[in-house]
Scaffold this motif. Structure first.
Motif, PDB file in Angstrom:
ATOM      1  N   GLU A 176       0.823  -1.206   0.000  1.00 14.32           N
ATOM      2  CA  GLU A 176       0.000   0.000   0.000  1.00 14.32           C
ATOM      3  C   GLU A 176       0.862   1.262   0.000  1.00 14.32           C
ATOM      4  OE1 GLU A 176      -2.367  -3.375   1.433  1.00 14.32           O
ATOM      5  OE2 GLU A 176      -0.393  -2.596   1.972  1.00 14.32           O
ATOM      6  N   LYS A 186      -3.807   4.435  -5.110  1.00 13.74           N
ATOM      7  CA  LYS A 186      -4.099   3.475  -4.056  1.00 13.74           C
ATOM      8  C   LYS A 186      -3.821   2.056  -4.544  1.00 13.74           C
ATOM      9  CE  LYS A 186      -7.578   6.152  -1.537  1.00 13.74           C
ATOM     10  NZ  LYS A 186      -6.792   6.230  -0.303  1.00 13.74           N
ATOM     11  N   PHE A 187      -3.417   1.205  -3.623  1.00 12.86           N
ATOM     12  CA  PHE A 187      -3.082  -0.173  -3.978  1.00 12.86           C
ATOM     13  C   PHE A 187      -4.330  -0.941  -4.383  1.00 12.86           C
ATOM     14  CE2 PHE A 187      -2.560  -4.645  -2.577  1.00 12.86           C
ATOM     15  CZ  PHE A 187      -1.611  -5.024  -3.511  1.00 12.86           C
TER      16      PHE A 187
END
Length: 236
Positions: A176, A186-187
């Motif tokens: 992340e 964002k992951f």
């Protein structure tokens, strides 16, 4: 204005992006074939190259391979093919990021700015100076990375990943954190791009090292720059 080369055979899309990006600080030059795009990429320096995969004359993957033999310029792939394997191949051969078609021009703009932020060298030397971890040395201000005194040929994303890992040697850096700090988003557990960039970085480090796996995958957590025990004790 940032100079951008757009290689895409969709003439209407090129016209729309040239106008849209022009209003947002980019000077866009276009070409509609892979072979002519490769020549344009080699003729001068570019801040960023936007490269379609499916092109006449030479496909985008081959264009990218040829670019990477002599340049680490940032390349963002545009692909109309939705298969994960196409995206993975592109990342493995050196793309900095990819965006599937059709896309919102605002998302393309955000991706471009994220890529350029990673590639921009600081105007003044980094206040922390060069980073040194065992046989690795990285100078953020000069955008230079060395291993055993030899220059590492890294893309902008690979450089940013190595810097993030070297700032926490021997410690796990989460997916992340790396996704947000390096990729600028964002992951997403279904997005393999971070894994592909790590894989390329790992291979480059292994070419000139006695350590087989300097960047370790910590399952379910993230990645770790491996250090020997004596170094870890010094850091503690």
């Amino acid at each position: 204005m940032e100079d951008v080369l757009l290689i895409d055979d969709d003439v209407e899309l090129c016209s729309m992006l040239t106008e849209y990006l022009g209003k947002n600080g980019f000077q866009v030059s276009t070409t509609h074939r892979g072979d002519t795009g490769l020549r344009a990429a080699r003729e001068r320096s570019w801040s960023l190259i936007l490269l379609d995969v499916m092109l006449p004359g030479m496909d985008g993957f081959e264009v990218l391979k040829q670019i990477r033999t002599a340049s680490s310029v940032s390349v963002l792939l545009l692909t109309a093919r939705g298969e994960d394997v196409d995206r993975i191949v592109g990342l493995e051969i050196g793309a900095d990021d990819y965006l599937p078609k059709p896309f919102n021009p605002r998302e393309l703009l955000a991706r471009m700015r994220a890529v350029l932020r990673r590639s921009a060298a600081p105007a003044t030397p980094d206040e922390n100076g060069a980073l040194r971890v065992q046989r690795l040395e990285l100078d953020p201000a000069a955008r230079k990375a060395l291993q055993n005194g030899k220059k590492l040929d890294l893309t902008d994303i690979e450089f940013a990943l190595l810097e993030a890992l070297m700032r926490s040697p021997g410690k796990v850096v989460s997916r992340e954190e790396l996704s947000e700090s390096v990729l600028g988003r964002k992951f997403d557990p279904f997005d393999r791009s971070l894994d592909m960039h790590i894989s390329r970085l790992r291979r480059k480090l292994a070419q000139d090292s006695s350590m087989d796996d300097q960047v370790k995958t910590i399952r379910g957590s993230g990645y770790q720059l491996a250090v020997d025990r004596s170094y870890a004790r010094q850091e503690d």
